[in-house]
Design a protein around this motif. Structure first.
Motif, short mmCIF file in Angstrom:
data_model
loop_
_atom_site.label_atom_id
_atom_site.label_comp_id
_atom_site.label_asym_id
_atom_site.label_seq_id
_atom_site.Cartn_x
_atom_site.Cartn_y
_atom_site.Cartn_z
N ASP A 71 0.82 -1.21 0.00
CA ASP A 71 0.00 0.00 0.00
C ASP A 71 0.86 1.27 0.00
O ASP A 71 0.35 2.37 -0.10
CB ASP A 71 -0.96 0.01 1.18
N ASN A 72 2.17 1.11 0.06
CA ASN A 72 3.10 2.24 0.06
C ASN A 72 3.13 2.87 -1.34
O ASN A 72 3.60 2.24 -2.29
CB ASN A 72 4.49 1.74 0.46
N PRO A 73 2.67 4.12 -1.48
CA PRO A 73 2.63 4.74 -2.81
C PRO A 73 4.01 5.04 -3.38
O PRO A 73 4.15 5.34 -4.56
CB PRO A 73 1.83 6.03 -2.58
N ALA A 74 5.06 4.95 -2.55
CA ALA A 74 6.41 5.22 -3.02
C ALA A 74 7.01 4.04 -3.78
O ALA A 74 8.06 4.19 -4.41
CB ALA A 74 7.31 5.59 -1.85
N LEU A 75 6.35 2.89 -3.74
CA LEU A 75 6.89 1.72 -4.45
C LEU A 75 6.84 1.95 -5.95
O LEU A 75 5.86 2.47 -6.49
CB LEU A 75 6.09 0.46 -4.09
N SER A 76 7.88 1.52 -6.62
CA SER A 76 7.96 1.67 -8.07
C SER A 76 7.18 0.55 -8.75
O SER A 76 6.83 -0.46 -8.13
CB SER A 76 9.41 1.62 -8.52
#
Length: 121
Positions: A71-76
């Motif tokens: 759920d981390n939006p920073a993941l590519s």
């Protein structure tokens, strides 16, 4: 034209999409992704044809989505594809891929976006 369906026969939506494709006179390449998981290279091809964000390939319910911190939006996109390669149950089925486009087909009517000839079938 080649049509590939990433399929889970236990899923009603996936079975319906398969029937819709066949009713359009197309016999798809059916990949039962839980039995034969896509390789990372397969996922790269799929991602290159997506008409939606890579994140839309992720299934949350009944998967290790939360435990893996997806759920981390920073993941590519690469991070998300790596997670699907390691945990194929994360793939939000059914996914349909043609020579030009790919997308998850949930609800089933989204199939028409990439395979319009299925609409009249």
């Amino acid at each position: 034209m080649t049509v590939t369906l990433y399929h889970n026969r236990a899923c009603g939506t996936s079975r319906n999409v398969l029937a819709m494709i066949r009713a359009a006179g197309i016999e798809p390449v059916v990949v039962e992704y839980l039995k034969t998981p896509p390789t990372r290279a397969d996922l790269d091809v799929l991602a290159s044809r997506l008409v939606v964000p890579v994140r839309d390939l992720l299934r949350q319910r009944g998967t290790p989505y939360a435990e893996l911190g997806l759920d981390n939006p920073a993941l590519s996109d690469a991070d998300l594809l790596d997670a699907i390669a390691a945990h194929p149950e994360l793939l939000n089925r059914p996914v349909v891929m043609t020579d030009q486009a790919a997308r998850p087909c949930r609800p089933k009517e989204t199939l028409f976006d990439i395979l319009p000839q299925a609409h009249g079938a």
